[in-house]
Write a protein that holds these residues in place. Structure first.
Motif, PDB file in Angstrom:
ATOM      1  N   HIS A 262       0.490   8.972  -2.966  1.00 25.85           N
ATOM      2  CA  HIS A 262       1.340   7.876  -2.531  1.00 25.85           C
ATOM      3  C   HIS A 262       0.939   7.386  -1.143  1.00 25.85           C
ATOM      4  CE1 HIS A 262       3.896   8.452  -5.963  1.00 25.85           C
ATOM      5  NE2 HIS A 262       4.733   7.507  -5.548  1.00 25.85           N
ATOM      6  N   LYS A 265      -2.251   5.314  -1.550  1.00 25.37           N
ATOM      7  CA  LYS A 265      -1.943   4.003  -2.126  1.00 25.37           C
ATOM      8  C   LYS A 265      -1.128   3.160  -1.140  1.00 25.37           C
ATOM      9  CE  LYS A 265      -2.137   5.208  -7.040  1.00 25.37           C
ATOM     10  NZ  LYS A 265      -3.112   4.168  -7.428  1.00 25.37           N
ATOM     11  N   ALA A 269      -1.980  -0.548   0.336  1.00 29.60           N
ATOM     12  CA  ALA A 269      -1.007  -1.652   0.316  1.00 29.60           C
ATOM     13  C   ALA A 269      -0.750  -2.170   1.727  1.00 29.60           C
ATOM     14  CB  ALA A 269       0.295  -1.195  -0.330  1.00 29.60           C
ATOM     15  N   ASN A 274       0.688  -5.878   1.806  1.00 26.36           N
ATOM     16  CA  ASN A 274       1.745  -5.790   0.799  1.00 26.36           C
ATOM     17  C   ASN A 274       2.771  -4.772   1.293  1.00 26.36           C
ATOM     18  OD1 ASN A 274       3.384  -5.639  -1.437  1.00 26.36           O
ATOM     19  ND2 ASN A 274       1.701  -5.382  -2.911  1.00 26.36           N
ATOM     20  N   ASP A 276       6.059  -4.492   1.038  1.00 26.90           N
ATOM     21  CA  ASP A 276       7.071  -3.980   0.114  1.00 26.90           C
ATOM     22  C   ASP A 276       6.524  -2.800  -0.685  1.00 26.90           C
ATOM     23  OD1 ASP A 276       9.177  -5.704   0.752  1.00 26.90           O
ATOM     24  OD2 ASP A 276       8.339  -7.296  -0.478  1.00 26.90           O
ATOM     25  N   LYS A 277       5.317  -2.976  -1.212  1.00 25.96           N
ATOM     26  CA  LYS A 277       4.696  -1.909  -1.991  1.00 25.96           C
ATOM     27  C   LYS A 277       4.416  -0.696  -1.117  1.00 25.96           C
ATOM     28  CE  LYS A 277       3.025  -0.323  -5.851  1.00 25.96           C
ATOM     29  NZ  LYS A 277       3.923  -0.067  -6.999  1.00 25.96           N
ATOM     30  N   GLU A 280       7.564   1.203  -0.505  1.00 24.62           N
ATOM     31  CA  GLU A 280       7.961   1.929  -1.719  1.00 24.62           C
ATOM     32  C   GLU A 280       7.151   3.206  -1.876  1.00 24.62           C
ATOM     33  OE1 GLU A 280       7.527   1.369  -6.563  1.00 24.62           O
ATOM     34  OE2 GLU A 280       7.471  -0.397  -5.261  1.00 24.62           O
ATOM     35  N   LEU A 281       5.835   3.103  -1.652  1.00 23.55           N
ATOM     36  CA  LEU A 281       4.966   4.271  -1.836  1.00 23.55           C
ATOM     37  C   LEU A 281       5.208   5.321  -0.755  1.00 23.55           C
ATOM     38  CD1 LEU A 281       1.754   2.286  -2.781  1.00 23.55           C
ATOM     39  CD2 LEU A 281       2.974   3.874  -4.278  1.00 23.55           C
TER      40      LEU A 281
END
Length: 873
Positions: A262, A265, A269, A274, A276-277, A280-281
């Motif tokens: 995570h 990733k 992001a 990005n 938001d992504k 989240e990760l």
């Protein structure tokens, strides 16, 4: 349910997977009793678990031969399935039904064993389908056994798929397995259904945990990270303490892998913007309680990217908690606090960050300090920019937001306590180059001011009337109402500062008045906007009202319009003139046309005027019809237009004020067009006018001449005088110095023509004289003065000259080459005698003439063929 007839020792050996012991014990029983069909059946199960299908089938057949039984048929069916003889295996299982005694539970168990046997023979889909059909045939019956078998079969298929990297397929099977059993049934599974352990070697104790762990792992490997995390949390929520303790290592490894993936990733992001992504990760990694300070730091960056400042601050503080000696957390804290507009705290965090960098144990980290600006450096850069900005601003300004008059110190203090200053200081710290352009932009925006151009009317508020008071709270009468409307109009347009000449200058302080007069053009020039208030132009006026406004007759309003780059005209009710809502009325063709017609100022000068000495006569004509309350102001109002800085001496009277201005213009520029005037001469200097109105008449413009006329005129002079003498004249002209003043006397380079005869003739109330002079055609001169008549045969004791001031900016003819000019005496020496220049009779004199109080001169505008003159006294 017990359908197995096997001794406890052999059973336990089968359960623990000690097949060799189980084989030995069962063989001993067979050797003891060769007709023990149960032992043959049981040993067949052991051989099947060893995948020794021939021996398994042999023992099964011996069991049935001794005595057909349920277990004998089952063992035969299992052995045949192992040998992939499915039809014979199905017949064996069918015969087994003869021994269930119509017991539903035994029947269901037999069907499950049959399905398992098929599954072990790689008939996976059919086996699972059989189990599912069995569970639905009697939905009200106890389906635990079916659920156990179905779950186990799904786990086995899932494991195979997982081994082959078919992660999504594996996840599907593990999901099905998890959904068929719950944790509450785990304790009953192993003891109640140990038949599956004995016959097939199943590990029912770890079935639930195995299914869940592989469910998490398959989802994780399939990239279904959110589902993987959800499955992990579900497993941990359902597990008891013992189960959790048994899988600590697995749990730690899963969380570590999960967090690392995570985080990786999330980094991708974050790099791609990005946010938001990324959030989240990173959040998923942090939720597993294994996140490092790096993950918190990166989530703080992502949250800052989304302007989630409070959340970003929490992450920054977590970084500080995890690594208190590192500068990173304080760097992130500064960014979050800055974004949240908590600038004082942000600056404190930044200073702590610098301290951490300075005290870092490694030199590489210490070097990072060089990437940032020390707060004192940033403050000094901002202070210098403020000083440069305010050098061209008024010393007192009205704050449109507070309604209070502020001096320079209060002005600067207001900025230093403002949000704009704190934001600028905080943002400047993180850039080594100080970001001077942005500093200038912020300072310029904050300190921009609006000037008012208006005419004084009635009682205007002075400095003492508003000092220490709120303008908006004053009684709105007379000039106060105008002041309030002006401030409110500027405020509504977003301007913080305003200036008006009534109350922003201390009229009792001579030094301040002088400084203000000399600086006023610059103040208007550097204003963000100048509002021109036309108090006598009613609302909804038609074009032409501006031209007829009294504002257009005042002396000071010329520079107040020419100096600014942006102006807006407002009518009596503070509505825009002609309802023109453009940001700059200098861009309005209609308004500029009206201004040009009203003032006589050309369109280019109206829009892009530059102060200076050029075209002095034209500028003097612009104000020749203007009036001022104080007579000296007609001259003082021109200081900025000509770009001069002179003492302001109220009480010196207009002649001296205008004389000082004109002598400065002539002395600095050498432009003698200011000597072209008609009217009463000044007591300051007889060459200068007593009043600005003397410039109302258009300046003299020589008549244009054709090329043929010029050539004819030159030809007529070809044999009058020698070429060498002509070259000397041009050399002398080329080296004449500029005009200058000294002790109110004008030192003026001139061409002088000796007067040889004067004859008077009267016309109406004027005296007209016929004048003859060496080197000139006969002239008619009109003057109010009386000249003594004389002629060459009867000379007079008085010597008269007609003097033509030399314009040093005129180009000499192309035929005069510098290489051919003859050296002449230095004409700059005012003490040279007339003989130094007098080379031939009837020739003009060239040199300097001094003219002061009481003296007069005749200014001639000479052309090649005509001579016109006007007397200036």
């Amino acid at each position: 349910m017990q359908i197995l007839a096997i001794n406890t020792t052999a059973r336990n050996a089968c359960i623990t997977g000690d097949l060799a012991t189980a084989d030995r014990l069962l063989t001993q029983e067979i050797n003891t009793d060769s007709n023990d069909y149960n032992s043959y059946a049981n040993r067949s199960f052991v051989m099947a678990r060893k995948a020794d299908w021939d021996r398994a089938l042999d023992d099964a057949l011996k069991s049935i031969k001794i005595q057909p039984s349920l277990m004998g048929c089952i063992s035969k069916g299992i052995a045949l399935c192992g040998k992939r003889q499915f039809q014979d295996a199905m017949k064996a299982f069918d015969l087994a039904f003869m021994f269930v005694d119509a017991d539903l539970n035994k029947t269901r168990l037999l069907l499950l064993i049959k399905a398992i046997a098929l599954f072990n023979a790689n008939q996976h889909e059919e086996a699972i389908l059989r189990v599912q059909e069995l569970a639905t045939t009697h939905p009200n019956a106890n389906t635990l056994a079916c659920n156990i078998v179905e779950a186990y079969l799904h786990v086995q298929v899932g494991m195979n798929a997982l081994d082959d990297a078919r992660h999504n397929e594996a996840a599907g099977h593990f999901t099905a397995a998890v959904n068929t059993i719950d944790f509450t049934s785990v304790s009953a599974i192993h003891s109640k259904y140990d038949i599956f352990v004995v016959i097939f070697g199943w590990d029912l104790k770890s079935l639930w945990l195995t299914a869940h762990q592989n469910w998490c792992r398959s989802l994780f490997l399939a990239g279904r990270l959110a589902e993987a995390l959800k499955s992990y949390k579900h497993m941990m929520d359902e597990s008891d303490k013992a189960t959790k303790a048994s899988c600590l290592d697995w749990s730690a490894a899963f969380k570590q892998d999960y967090s690392a993936l995570h985080a990786a990733k999330g980094d991708d992001a974050l790099a791609a913007g990005n946010y938001d992504k990324a959030i989240e990760l990173y959040s998923a990694a942090i939720d597993l309680d294994l996140a490092t300070d790096v993950v918190f730091a990166n989530r703080s960056k992502a949250r800052s990217g989304k302007m989630l400042w409070d959340d970003a601050l929490l992450d920054a503080q977590m970084v500080i908690k995890l690594t208190p000696s590192s500068y990173v957390g304080y760097q992130l804290e500064h960014a979050a606090l800055h974004g949240a507009q908590r600038y004082d705290e942000a600056i404190d965090a930044f200073q702590t960050m610098l301290s951490k960098l300075e005290n870092a144990p490694d030199t590489e980290t210490t070097k990072l300090h060089q990437q940032y600006v020390n707060p004192s450096e940033a403050e000094r850069a901002i202070q210098e920019t403020i000083k440069a900005q305010l050098d061209d601003a008024p010393h007192r300004l009205l704050n449109t937001f507070t309604g209070r008059l502020c001096n320079r110190e209060v002005h600067i203090d207001a900025f230093k306590t403002s949000t704009e200053y704190k934001e600028l200081l905080s943002s400047t710290l993180v850039h080594v180059d100080l970001r001077m352009e942005r500093i200038q932009d912020v300072v310029e925006t904050y300190f921009r001011y609006v000037m008012l151009s208006h005419r004084w009317e009635g009682k205007e508020p002075l400095l003492h009337d508003i000092q220490g008071k709120v303008v908006y709270d004053l009684d709105p009468v007379g000039g106060i109402a105008k002041l309030q409307s002006f401030c409110a109009t500027a405020r509504d347009m977003g301007y913080r500062w305003t200036w008006i000449d009534t109350c922003c200058i201390d009229q009792t302080n001579n030094v301040e008045v002088q400084q203000s007069v000399n600086s006023m053009f610059i103040w208007y020039r550097h204003s963000a906007l100048t509002i021109i208030y036309l108090s006598d132009v009613p609302p909804s006026s038609q074009p032409g009202a501006l031209a007829s406004s009294i504002w257009n007759t005042r002396g000071w309003t010329v520079q107040e319009f020419l100096a600014p780059k942006f102006v807006l005209f407002y009518q009596k009710d503070w509505s825009l003139y002609l309802d023109d809502r453009s940001p700059n009325h200098k861009d309005s063709l209609a308004i500029m046309q009206e201004m040009g017609d009203a003032t006589g100022i050309d369109a280019q000068a109206l829009v892009t005027f530059r102060p200076g000495m050029q075209h002095a006569r034209e500028k003097l004509q612009w104000v020749s019809a203007r009036v001022t309350t104080w007579q000296e102001d007609i001259a003082y109002s021109l200081f900025g237009i000509f770009g001069v800085n002179l003492p302001v001496i109220y009480g010196e009277k207009k002649q001296k004020a205008l004389g000082r201005l004109l002598q400065e213009v002539i002395a600095q520029s050498g432009d003698i067009s200011a000597l072209d005037w008609v009217g009463q001469s000044s007591e300051f200097n007889s060459c200068l006018p007593a009043d600005i109105t003397s410039y109302k008449a258009p300046p003299y413009t020589p008549p244009s001449r054709s090329e043929d006329e010029i050539q004819t005129s030159i030809s007529s002079l070809r044999h009058v005088m020698a070429v060498d003498f002509v070259l000397k004249i041009y050399s002398l002209l080329d080296n004449l110095n500029a005009p200058r003043f000294g002790n109110c006397r004008l030192h003026l380079p001139c061409i002088a023509f000796r007067v040889t005869a004067v004859k008077r003739s009267r016309a109406q109330d004027q005296e007209i004289y016929e004048v003859k002079a060496d080197g000139l055609h006969d002239l008619l001169i009109t003057t109010e003065d009386k000249l003594i008549q004389f002629s060459s045969p009867r000379p007079t004791m008085q010597t008269l000259f007609l003097v033509r001031p030399w314009n040093r900016y005129l180009d000499l003819p192309d035929f005069v080459e510098s290489s051919g000019l003859v050296e002449l005496p230095d004409v700059a020496d005012d003490t040279q005698s007339e003989e130094d220049y007098w080379s031939a009779p009837e020739s003009p004199l060239l040199g300097f003439f001094e003219m002061g109080l009481g003296e007069y001169m005749v200014i001639l505008h000479l052309t090649a063929t005509t001579i016109q003159g006007s007397m200036a006294l």
